[in-house]
Write a protein that holds these residues in place. Structure first.
Motif, PDB file in Angstrom:
ATOM      1  N   TYR A 322      23.292 -10.367 -18.599  1.00  0.00           N
ATOM      2  CA  TYR A 322      22.018 -10.775 -18.011  1.00  0.00           C
ATOM      3  C   TYR A 322      22.135 -12.122 -17.331  1.00  0.00           C
ATOM      4  CZ  TYR A 322      17.244 -12.379 -17.461  1.00  0.00           C
ATOM      5  OH  TYR A 322      16.081 -12.878 -16.925  1.00  0.00           O
ATOM      6  N   TYR A 323      22.653 -13.131 -18.052  1.00  0.00           N
ATOM      7  CA  TYR A 323      22.717 -14.483 -17.491  1.00  0.00           C
ATOM      8  C   TYR A 323      23.802 -14.606 -16.431  1.00  0.00           C
ATOM      9  CZ  TYR A 323      19.557 -15.404 -21.281  1.00  0.00           C
ATOM     10  OH  TYR A 323      18.469 -15.337 -22.120  1.00  0.00           O
ATOM     11  N   LYS A 324      24.910 -13.893 -16.625  1.00  0.00           N
ATOM     12  CA  LYS A 324      25.980 -13.905 -15.631  1.00  0.00           C
ATOM     13  C   LYS A 324      25.479 -13.383 -14.298  1.00  0.00           C
ATOM     14  CE  LYS A 324      29.305 -10.958 -16.289  1.00  0.00           C
ATOM     15  NZ  LYS A 324      30.518 -10.312 -16.838  1.00  0.00           N
ATOM     16  N   THR A 325      24.695 -12.304 -14.338  1.00  0.00           N
ATOM     17  CA  THR A 325      24.170 -11.705 -13.107  1.00  0.00           C
ATOM     18  C   THR A 325      23.006 -12.496 -12.546  1.00  0.00           C
ATOM     19  OG1 THR A 325      24.830  -9.521 -13.906  1.00  0.00           O
ATOM     20  CG2 THR A 325      23.223  -9.603 -12.112  1.00  0.00           C
ATOM     21  N   LYS A 326      22.081 -12.882 -13.398  1.00  0.00           N
ATOM     22  CA  LYS A 326      20.875 -13.583 -12.971  1.00  0.00           C
ATOM     23  C   LYS A 326      21.197 -14.874 -12.247  1.00  0.00           C
ATOM     24  CE  LYS A 326      16.439 -14.746 -12.961  1.00  0.00           C
ATOM     25  NZ  LYS A 326      15.436 -14.019 -12.143  1.00  0.00           N
TER      26      LYS A 326
END
Length: 373
Positions: A322-326
């Motif tokens: 989630y955070y890697k993509t966001k």
């Protein structure tokens, strides 16, 4: 022999408190817990919640966090830390860690605050890994210079101290505790937020119960709603259990330090193993984190085969999908946290752990380490 990663504590006081609830005794366990906890920590106000994550979320509500605001945190934290920020459509900002304590690197934090001064920057959430603290005097000084609020995530720091004062009483705007923290599941859930700020506590109390207000002189079913809150209430049964837990927490910490000393003596100098680096004698050893110099996961598998459970604190947030993509984060954006993640392993440690169990763990670790290439 089976060695779990953690065990919940039980005793006569626990049974007595829980029985009082089941027997309908006229004791408000939640109010008693909050009062006793405030006294234990040495703080003016304590407010219970149904879980530690709720305490963090309520802290963000108390700060009136809004869309587009920013909250700084360590990249080495449980996902609930940035999660509570994202629920407000606010933005978490990740900072790399100190290689020895695994806590947020204060040099990097100060550099970020110096280069990114903005009214949108609302707070810094500092997680005390294993209950071990950062230099809090420096942290509070930084917060004052750059006008940001400090929230201490003390999920593993119940009973921990800094220069003799209990964590929660040393100067943060809000400190949040979790009585069933990550990988150390209890038989109950519960959280607590503490503060010395009356305005923060007044707002938190309002929002803990749906923003409802009631006139003391009115009928009990008459109420008004003055803000958007939620239900973070702790049950009487959970409060009763936690009261007994808090009452013996200092004894628990003392035993954890004894277990850690046994680990230090047995594992210090063992090839492929690096034991925790101690900078003072206040480390509560809520976790005992070693470094495995190669193939950490295979090491954990070998321990599991002989009945020893282990933990990991934590998978760096920038590696999570989630955070890697966001935020378009790259693997090497936080090199210290990445390197630590590849090596750290949390060993079983709890107050009811026997000397025999500690020796069993140490012997198995030595055996596995001796066969590694």
């Amino acid at each position: 022999m089976k060695i779990p990663f953690s065990k919940f504590e039980n005793g006569r006081k626990t049974h007595s408190n829980v029985s009082d609830v089941l027997d309908g005794e006229d004791i408000n366990q939640v109010e008693e817990l909050e009062s006793e906890f405030a006294s234990y920590i040495g703080v003016d106000y304590a407010l219970s919640t149904s879980h530690g994550t709720d305490a963090l979320h309520l802290a963000m509500l108390a700060f009136d966090l809004k869309r587009g605001d920013k909250v700084v945190c360590s990249v080495n934290a449980h996902p609930n830390v940035p999660e509570v920020v994202r629920h407000f459509d606010a933005e978490p900002v990740f900072i790399d860690i100190d290689p020895d304590s695994y806590n947020i690197n204060l040099d990097l934090l100060e550099n970020y605050l110096e280069e990114n001064q903005s009214k949108k920057l609302k707070a810094v959430i500092v997680t005390h890994i294993a209950g071990n603290t950062v230099d809090l005097d420096r942290l509070y000084k930084i917060a004052k210079i750059y006008d940001v609020k400090i929230v201490e995530d003390a999920c593993d720091a119940l009973g921990a101290t800094y220069k003799g004062g209990k964590i929660g009483s040393t100067g943060a705007d809000i400190t949040c505790f979790d009585f069933s923290s990550h990988l150390k599941k209890n038989v109950c859930n519960g959280g607590m937020m503490v503060t010395n700020d009356e305005d923060i506590m007044t707002r938190a109390k309002l929002l803990r119960n749906h923003g409802i207000t009631q006139d003391e002189d009115a009928l009990e079913y008459i109420y008004e709603v003055v803000d958007i809150g939620n239900d973070y209430s702790l049950s009487e049964l959970n409060a009763a259990y936690i009261r007994a837990q808090v009452a013996i927490q200092d004894e628990n910490v003392a035993r954890q330090k004894e277990v850690a000393a046994m680990y230090n003596k047995a594992l210090g100098g063992v090839k492929h193993i690096t034991i925790p680096e101690l900078k003072n004698d206040e480390h509560p050893f809520s976790l005992y984190i070693v470094k495995i110099d190669k193939n950490r996961d295979s090491f954990a598998v070998e321990l599991k085969k002989v009945g020893i459970q282990t933990g990991l604190h934590y998978i760096p947030l920038h590696l999570l999908s989630y955070y890697k993509t966001k935020y378009s984060l790259r693997v090497n954006d936080y090199p210290v946290a990445l390197r630590a993640y590849q090596q750290v392993l949390s060993l079983p440690i709890y107050s009811s752990m026997t000397d025999k169990e500690v020796k069993f763990v140490c012997d198995k670790i030595k055996n596995i380490a001796s066969s590694r290439v």
